[in-house]
Each structure stands twice: as C-alpha cells, then as structure tokens.
Design an enzyme around this catalytic site. Sequence first.
Site, mmCIF file in Angstrom:
data_model
loop_
_atom_site.group_PDB
_atom_site.id
_atom_site.type_symbol
_atom_site.label_atom_id
_atom_site.label_comp_id
_atom_site.label_asym_id
_atom_site.label_seq_id
_atom_site.Cartn_x
_atom_site.Cartn_y
_atom_site.Cartn_z
ATOM 1 N N ASP A 13 67.490 10.044 -53.296
ATOM 2 C CA ASP A 13 66.249 10.035 -52.771
ATOM 3 C C ASP A 13 65.007 10.087 -52.019
ATOM 4 O OD1 ASP A 13 68.488 12.783 -52.994
ATOM 5 O OD2 ASP A 13 67.176 13.433 -54.730
ATOM 6 N N LYS A 16 66.083 7.364 -47.736
ATOM 7 C CA LYS A 16 66.904 6.604 -47.330
ATOM 8 C C LYS A 16 67.540 7.216 -45.394
ATOM 9 C CE LYS A 16 69.732 6.605 -50.826
ATOM 10 N NZ LYS A 16 69.016 7.348 -51.254
ATOM 11 N N GLY A 40 72.893 13.141 -49.869
ATOM 12 C CA GLY A 40 72.036 13.812 -49.135
ATOM 13 C C GLY A 40 71.408 13.353 -48.073
ATOM 14 N N HIS A 41 71.447 12.826 -47.112
ATOM 15 C CA HIS A 41 70.240 12.154 -46.777
ATOM 16 C C HIS A 41 69.181 13.135 -45.291
ATOM 17 C CE1 HIS A 41 72.134 8.296 -48.235
ATOM 18 N NE2 HIS A 41 72.011 8.462 -49.010
ATOM 19 N N GLN A 222 72.293 6.776 -53.220
ATOM 20 C CA GLN A 222 72.103 7.159 -54.652
ATOM 21 C C GLN A 222 71.040 5.947 -54.392
ATOM 22 O OE1 GLN A 222 75.519 6.752 -54.279
ATOM 23 N NE2 GLN A 222 75.130 9.278 -54.200
HETATM 24 P P1 GDP Z 1 67.855 10.540 -49.242
HETATM 25 O O1 GDP Z 1 68.466 10.458 -50.271
HETATM 26 O O2 GDP Z 1 67.440 8.757 -49.519
HETATM 27 O O3 GDP Z 1 67.929 10.141 -47.520
HETATM 28 O O4 GDP Z 1 66.975 11.419 -49.305
HETATM 29 P P2 GDP Z 1 67.221 12.922 -49.487
HETATM 30 O O5 GDP Z 1 67.258 13.500 -47.900
HETATM 31 O O6 GDP Z 1 67.437 13.264 -50.821
HETATM 32 O O7 GDP Z 1 65.278 13.134 -49.756
HETATM 33 C C1 GDP Z 1 64.434 12.605 -49.156
HETATM 34 C C2 GDP Z 1 63.653 14.073 -48.758
HETATM 35 O O8 GDP Z 1 61.603 13.607 -48.677
HETATM 36 C C3 GDP Z 1 63.765 14.807 -47.707
HETATM 37 O O9 GDP Z 1 63.460 16.467 -47.815
HETATM 38 C C4 GDP Z 1 63.220 13.945 -46.303
HETATM 39 O O10 GDP Z 1 62.710 14.484 -45.087
HETATM 40 C C5 GDP Z 1 61.758 14.060 -46.704
HETATM 41 N N1 GDP Z 1 60.521 12.743 -46.892
HETATM 42 C C6 GDP Z 1 60.660 11.278 -46.186
HETATM 43 N N2 GDP Z 1 60.211 11.277 -45.883
HETATM 44 C C7 GDP Z 1 59.112 11.445 -46.454
HETATM 45 C C8 GDP Z 1 57.739 11.506 -46.147
HETATM 46 O O11 GDP Z 1 57.588 10.127 -46.261
HETATM 47 N N3 GDP Z 1 57.115 12.138 -46.551
HETATM 48 C C9 GDP Z 1 57.050 13.082 -46.969
HETATM 49 N N4 GDP Z 1 56.584 14.589 -47.617
HETATM 50 N N5 GDP Z 1 58.382 13.247 -47.536
HETATM 51 C C10 GDP Z 1 59.096 12.814 -46.812
HETATM 52 P P1 IMO Z 2 71.277 9.732 -52.486
HETATM 53 O O1 IMO Z 2 72.100 9.139 -51.956
HETATM 54 C C1 IMO Z 2 70.030 11.459 -56.121
HETATM 55 C C2 IMO Z 2 73.298 12.075 -59.755
HETATM 56 C C3 IMO Z 2 73.612 13.478 -59.662
HETATM 57 C C4 IMO Z 2 73.647 12.509 -61.386
HETATM 58 C C5 IMO Z 2 74.486 11.787 -61.198
HETATM 59 C C6 IMO Z 2 75.642 11.710 -60.474
HETATM 60 O O2 IMO Z 2 70.500 11.394 -51.338
HETATM 61 O O3 IMO Z 2 70.013 9.731 -52.857
HETATM 62 P P2 IMO Z 2 78.543 11.942 -59.046
HETATM 63 O O4 IMO Z 2 78.301 13.798 -58.019
HETATM 64 O O5 IMO Z 2 77.545 10.833 -58.455
HETATM 65 O O6 IMO Z 2 78.810 12.214 -60.484
HETATM 66 O O7 IMO Z 2 76.967 12.109 -59.691
HETATM 67 O O8 IMO Z 2 73.995 10.468 -60.222
HETATM 68 N N1 IMO Z 2 73.238 11.896 -57.772
HETATM 69 C C7 IMO Z 2 72.023 11.309 -56.824
HETATM 70 N N2 IMO Z 2 71.007 11.572 -57.168
HETATM 71 N N3 IMO Z 2 70.779 11.381 -54.878
HETATM 72 C C8 IMO Z 2 71.882 11.247 -54.615
HETATM 73 O O9 IMO Z 2 71.689 10.557 -53.360
HETATM 74 C C9 IMO Z 2 72.885 11.031 -55.959
HETATM 75 N N4 IMO Z 2 73.591 11.158 -56.279
HETATM 76 C C10 IMO Z 2 73.953 11.204 -57.616
HETATM 77 O O10 IMO Z 2 72.192 14.184 -60.130
HETATM 78 O O11 IMO Z 2 72.913 12.969 -62.000
HETATM 79 MG MG MG Z 3 69.233 12.599 -50.938
#
Ligand code: GDP
Ligand code: IMO
Ligand code: MG
Length: 428
Positions: A13, A16, A40-41, A222
């Site tokens: 998270d 990415k 979840g991207h 991840q």
């Molecule tokens: P990913 O899994 O690495 O793609 O990241 P996620 O989407 O799960 O989580 C990142 C969260 O931070 C999302 O809600 C993005 O919209 C938000 N986000 C990304 N970059 C920024 C930033 O620079 N500032 C803020 N406030 N939010 C951001």
């Molecule tokens: P992105 O790509 C954050 C965490 C889960 C759990 C552990 C194992 O959005 O960064 P799994 O379902 O793979 O068996 O879970 O890894 N986890 C993540 N945490 N971002 C993710 O993906 C994750 N994918 C799995 O919360 O602790």
């Molecule tokens: Mg994510």
Amino acid sequence: MSVDVLLGLQWGDEGKGKIVDAMAPAYGMVARFQGGPNAGHTLEFDGIKHVLHQIPSGIFRKDIKNVIGNGVVLDPIIFKAEVEALEARQVDVPGNLYISNKAQLILPTHGLLDACYEQAKGNQKIGSTLKGIGPTYQDKIARMGLRVGDILQENFEQQYGALVAKHQRILNYYQFSYQLAEKEQQFFEAVEYLRRFKITDTTYLVNGAIDQGIKVLAEGAQGSMLDVDFGSYPFVTSSNTMVAGVCSGLGVAPSKIDQVYGIFKAYCTRVGSGPFPTELHDDVGEKLRVVGNEIGATTGRPRRCGWLDLPALKYAIMINGVTRLFMMKADVLNDFDEIKVCTHYTLPDSTVVDELPYDMNLQQLGCEYQSIPGWKQELEGVMEFSQMPNELLGYLEYLERQTGVPIGIVSVGPDRTQTIYRQEISAL
Ligand code: GDP
Ligand code: IMO
Ligand code: MG
C-alpha cells in the site's frame, strides 16, 4: 531495451498503483509478476478514483500493453468484476490485456481453504485478505494447481473436479463448514468470460517486446516486508514480492533488469497481523491514519500506522538493489511539529542493532528515533523540488544520506498530477 521495476519497500500500500499509472506513458508495456487479488492499487485522475486488484495499472493509458504474468494467481470471478467496472469507464481491456497461460487459477475452494487455515491458526492468524492466495501458491508448488491455459482444454471441468475433491477432503478434515454451489456457478460463468481474452505465453511476448526496444515496467504487488523469503515470516504473503520475483514471474533474465524503483511512504503502515516495530498506538498513530486515510483498498480494514522504519527500509533497498527511491504521501505529514525516524532497534537485553532480527516476531523490539523538524505547511502548488519547504528538503536529504539512494519522486497527493519528479526521472 530492458525492464524497469517498481516495487513496494514496506508492508504494501505504498502507492504503487498511482505511480505506475503516472509513469506508464514512458513505457510500452506494464506487467504484473506476482500476487493476485490480495492487491488493491488505487489510481486517481480527472476526479475519478479506481482500485485495481489483478489488472496492471497501465490499463487506463491507451496503446500500452498490459500483461498478467505467470507468477500471478488469478481469480476469474474478481477478474470479470474488474473488467466490467473498467468497461463501464470505456476502458478497452480485451484489446490491451494479455494473460499468461501459465498463471495459476484461484478456485472458490482456495478461498475456503484460506479461511479454514486462518481459523485453525487461532491467535496466530496472518490476517490474510482471504482471497485464496496462500492455498493457490501451495498447490502451484505442490505441482497440482490449475493454470489459466487449462481453461482452454476440453477436460477442464474434470481437472477442476479432481482438485476440488482434494480441497474438500482437507476442509472436511478440519470440519470446516462451507457453501460452494453459488460460488461455483459464478466461477464457471467467469471462466467462460475469461476465455475471450488473449491467453498466451507471455514469456515470449515480454521478451519479444524487450528485443524490439519496447520499454517494460514491472509492477510489484504487496511490499518487500511481505516477501515469503525475506519478509516478517510467517506474517507474509505467499510470493516473492522482491525484484527476483520479476525474473520468475515474467520469465525475464536478471541482465534485462535496468532501473529498480523502490517506493515507500514517508511513514509506515501495515494491514493484518505481524511485527511492526514503529507502530504507534497513540494520538500520533491515529492522526496518521485519519490524515492519510489509511483504510485497506482490498479489505476495508483500518491500517496500522507508525513512523518510518530505517533498518527495514535499508534492508529492502539492499535485497532489491534499488536505484531510485520514490517517497509517497509527504502531504500527510504537513501538520506535524516533528517527524520521527527509527534508526536502530533495541533488543530486550538492551543491545542496539540495525539489522532485522530473525525472531522479530517473538520479541518486543524497541526503537531508537531521530527527530526531524516538520514543515508545517500545505504543499499545494509545489511543482518541483526547488519549491519545497526547507524542512521537507531536509527530510529527503536525511533519507538519501542514510540510504545512499537518491529520491527521484515525491508524491504530495493521491491524484496523478500531485507528483513531483526530479528532472532526470521526468526525462526517462
Ligand atoms: P498500492 O497498493 O501500493 O497501490 O497503494 P494503495 O492504493 O493500496 O494505497 C495507497 C493510498 O494512498 C491510496 O488511497 C492512494 O490514493 C493514496 N495515495 C497515493 N499517493 C498519495 C499521496 O502522495 N498523498 C496522499 N494523501 N495519498 C496518496
Ligand atoms: P498491495 O499490492 C497490504 C497482507 C495481508 C496479510 C498478509 C497475507 O495493495 O500493496 P494474503 O492475502 O496475501 O494471504 O495476506 O499480507 N497483504 C497486503 N497488505 N497491501 C497488499 O497489497 C497486501 N496483500 C496482502 O493483509 O497481512
Ligand atoms: Mg494496496
């Protein structure tokens, strides 16, 4: 030409999806190499927010090929829902998406097994997303999984039935109660839907692109601290999230990898269980969660929050050979008098260490912190590094000095445009 990699250096998270989407126009191909719908991207542009789980984050850009590589585990039901949501936004998914025939299929019983194993673990739960990731990779390594290419074979239903029967024996052994019929119907409808897509040997596709001089961006899911070999085992996911996963998950040679972009938040978060040395259980942690809107994009769970963990960051940089760092969510720290960074851990016997201990799950690690002055101002309107407040520049310089890696991007908001590039990155 070669492959650049964008991967998370923390517990996932990091942002990415946002950065892959922002950088995609510089590439001809974006490829996912591991993980599955546990990811979840999030992408935001033109006032639209979109969360992708299995489809690469280059999909919103026209004329870019998107690849789901052999290292991915694919859930057809979630795939169908994702594509339908994208098509509702006029995105051409079938035209621009290529799926490896060697990617593993997630069956409904893999999700049941995930829930069953978590239940059996009691208070040692991983906190899995329950998307069936672990059991699907288990079947892959046990050499009994089904692959996407199998759905094109005549005896697919027979193969499916044989694997489900094995899963049911395990579920029965655990006396796990479950319903399958409805999910099974959805699964076969989704498999039928999946047959219409370009299912192919993406190993040739990706290597062919490299040979033709097309730039490829590999999109990690991840983060390195969730890597099955190098993360906080057993509280990890079931794939290699680190750079080595690119080679095995796409079929590209290490010599083809050029830049390794390591992405991290200006602080830390984690969803699910497992060690998190800098976790804050106080008002500061709550402020990070609220201001950063730290809610899981896949499960909706609140994310645990804490200060930046330098020993963990340096470790992730080391195992990935990171060439550029991208720092995300700087704006979340706009209103902090001081920003803290953990520089060392203290073991229960007071020994100070800067390496991740083998048993970081078992012992309560203490943290030694360096305090850095906050910038106490909004970053709206900051378009380049030279316009940043001195304290933010001080934070960046401190991290560059500590890690030895230049910071190429600072992200100051969720939107595509809220991205500040160093000149050499925008020129790439
Ligand atoms: P990913 O899994 O690495 O793609 O990241 P996620 O989407 O799960 O989580 C990142 C969260 O931070 C999302 O809600 C993005 O919209 C938000 N986000 C990304 N970059 C920024 C930033 O620079 N500032 C803020 N406030 N939010 C951001
Ligand atoms: P992105 O790509 C954050 C965490 C889960 C759990 C552990 C194992 O959005 O960064 P799994 O379902 O793979 O068996 O879970 O890894 N986890 C993540 N945490 N971002 C993710 O993906 C994750 N994918 C799995 O919360 O602790
Ligand atoms: Mg994510």
